[in-house]
Design a protein around this motif. Sequence first.
Motif, PDB file in Angstrom:
ATOM      1  N   GLY A 158       0.833  -1.206   0.000  1.00 45.29           N
ATOM      2  CA  GLY A 158       0.000   0.000   0.000  1.00 45.29           C
ATOM      3  C   GLY A 158       0.866   1.253   0.000  1.00 45.29           C
ATOM      4  O   GLY A 158       1.851   1.328   0.723  1.00 45.29           O
TER       5      GLY A 158
ATOM      6  N   SER B 213       5.164   0.852   6.356  1.00 46.48           N
ATOM      7  CA  SER B 213       6.239   0.018   5.813  1.00 46.48           C
ATOM      8  C   SER B 213       6.793   0.622   4.528  1.00 46.48           C
ATOM      9  O   SER B 213       8.006   0.625   4.303  1.00 46.48           O
ATOM     10  CB  SER B 213       5.707  -1.387   5.515  1.00 46.48           C
ATOM     11  OG  SER B 213       5.125  -1.911   6.672  1.00 46.48           O
TER      12      SER B 213
ATOM     13  N   SER C 164      -1.253  -0.359  12.180  1.00 45.06           N
ATOM     14  CA  SER C 164      -0.180   0.311  11.452  1.00 45.06           C
ATOM     15  C   SER C 164       0.968   0.691  12.376  1.00 45.06           C
ATOM     16  O   SER C 164       0.758   1.128  13.509  1.00 45.06           O
ATOM     17  CB  SER C 164      -0.704   1.572  10.766  1.00 45.06           C
ATOM     18  OG  SER C 164       0.394   2.259  10.182  1.00 45.06           O
ATOM     19  N   GLY C 165       2.162   0.579  11.841  1.00 47.33           N
ATOM     20  CA  GLY C 165       3.358   1.015  12.548  1.00 47.33           C
ATOM     21  C   GLY C 165       3.364   2.517  12.801  1.00 47.33           C
ATOM     22  O   GLY C 165       4.174   3.014  13.577  1.00 47.33           O
TER      23      GLY C 165
HETATM   24  C1  FMN Z   1      -4.558 -11.228   5.527  1.00 45.42           C
HETATM   25  C2  FMN Z   1      -4.040  -9.868   5.157  1.00 45.42           C
HETATM   26  C3  FMN Z   1      -3.327  -9.692   3.978  1.00 45.42           C
HETATM   27  C4  FMN Z   1      -2.820  -8.439   3.620  1.00 45.42           C
HETATM   28  N1  FMN Z   1      -2.123  -8.295   2.455  1.00 45.42           N
HETATM   29  C5  FMN Z   1      -1.606  -7.081   2.119  1.00 45.42           C
HETATM   30  C6  FMN Z   1      -0.829  -6.921   0.935  1.00 45.42           C
HETATM   31  O1  FMN Z   1      -0.577  -7.848   0.180  1.00 45.42           O
HETATM   32  N2  FMN Z   1      -0.329  -5.675   0.675  1.00 45.42           N
HETATM   33  C7  FMN Z   1      -0.559  -4.601   1.501  1.00 45.42           C
HETATM   34  O2  FMN Z   1      -0.078  -3.503   1.213  1.00 45.42           O
HETATM   35  N3  FMN Z   1      -1.297  -4.741   2.613  1.00 45.42           N
HETATM   36  C8  FMN Z   1      -1.810  -5.933   2.944  1.00 45.42           C
HETATM   37  N4  FMN Z   1      -2.549  -6.089   4.096  1.00 45.42           N
HETATM   38  C9  FMN Z   1      -2.815  -4.910   4.918  1.00 45.42           C
HETATM   39  C10 FMN Z   1      -1.629  -4.419   5.707  1.00 45.42           C
HETATM   40  O3  FMN Z   1      -1.042  -5.473   6.432  1.00 45.42           O
HETATM   41  C11 FMN Z   1      -2.131  -3.303   6.662  1.00 45.42           C
HETATM   42  O4  FMN Z   1      -2.570  -2.212   5.868  1.00 45.42           O
HETATM   43  C12 FMN Z   1      -1.130  -2.862   7.691  1.00 45.42           C
HETATM   44  O5  FMN Z   1      -1.830  -2.204   8.721  1.00 45.42           O
HETATM   45  C13 FMN Z   1      -0.067  -1.919   7.166  1.00 45.42           C
HETATM   46  O6  FMN Z   1       0.862  -1.725   8.187  1.00 45.42           O
HETATM   47  P1  FMN Z   1       1.924  -0.553   8.247  1.00 45.42           P
HETATM   48  O7  FMN Z   1       1.185   0.759   8.121  1.00 45.42           O
HETATM   49  O8  FMN Z   1       2.543  -0.734   9.592  1.00 45.42           O
HETATM   50  O9  FMN Z   1       2.897  -0.743   7.132  1.00 45.42           O
HETATM   51  C14 FMN Z   1      -3.053  -7.329   4.466  1.00 45.42           C
HETATM   52  C15 FMN Z   1      -3.776  -7.507   5.657  1.00 45.42           C
HETATM   53  C16 FMN Z   1      -4.256  -8.764   6.005  1.00 45.42           C
HETATM   54  C17 FMN Z   1      -5.009  -8.936   7.300  1.00 45.42           C
END
Ligand code: FMN
Length: 170
Positions: A51, A56, A86-87
């Motif tokens: 995303g 991240s 989220s981190g």
């Molecule tokens: C089962 C599952 C699969 C996920 N797959 C993805 C993915 O492929 N790509 C992505 O960007 N986020 C994915 N997410 C969402 C991120 O893990 C989520 O937005 C997370 O809070 C981002 O963390 P961050 O802000 O600490 O980077 C997924 C979430 C779940 C529960």
Amino acid sequence: MKVEVEYLEFMWPMRHFLLTCGDIAGKSNIITISFCMPVSKEPPLIACAIGKNCYSRELMKNTKEFIVNVPLEEMKSKIYYCGFHSGYTVNKFKETGLTPKAARKVKAPIIDECAAHIECKIRKEIETGDKILLIGEAIEAYADEAIVKMEKEIEYAKGDFPRKIYSSRF
Ligand SMILES: Cc1cc2nc3c(=O)[nH]c(=O)nc-3n(C[C@H](O)[C@H](O)[C@H](O)COP(=O)(O)O)c2cc1C
């Protein structure tokens, strides 16, 4: 007769991975991803769709590295925790109790409890839609001996397509 469907439902089952990024000596983070696949054998390349606005992504802009950690079956709740928080707002290592440990060649930590670790250097970034596709070269890959001996079970997605998760924005 053919009917319209949600395309992701027919990509199921997908794997879940815990990507680590950042710097073990400073800020590091864990993100759950399922949009992750090998895209070349030689050189060994892995593509991860991340995303654009997640924490991240922000960390990886600087380090250009990530680690694909392969979770165990018993880590399901931690997989979901790291995918729903989220981190930017929480320290996921602290909240999940997962252990950051120095990697071999990159600054990001491995998750010690995971079965296997693939350390990657980002070689290419491709804008897709709401994600950035990060193409990482696998420079190190290693696993827990217990996994190689099949004494522990890697997590595999089972059951019906979890519509709620994949229809939420991530
Ligand atoms: C089962 C599952 C699969 C996920 N797959 C993805 C993915 O492929 N790509 C992505 O960007 N986020 C994915 N997410 C969402 C991120 O893990 C989520 O937005 C997370 O809070 C981002 O963390 P961050 O802000 O600490 O980077 C997924 C979430 C779940 C529960």
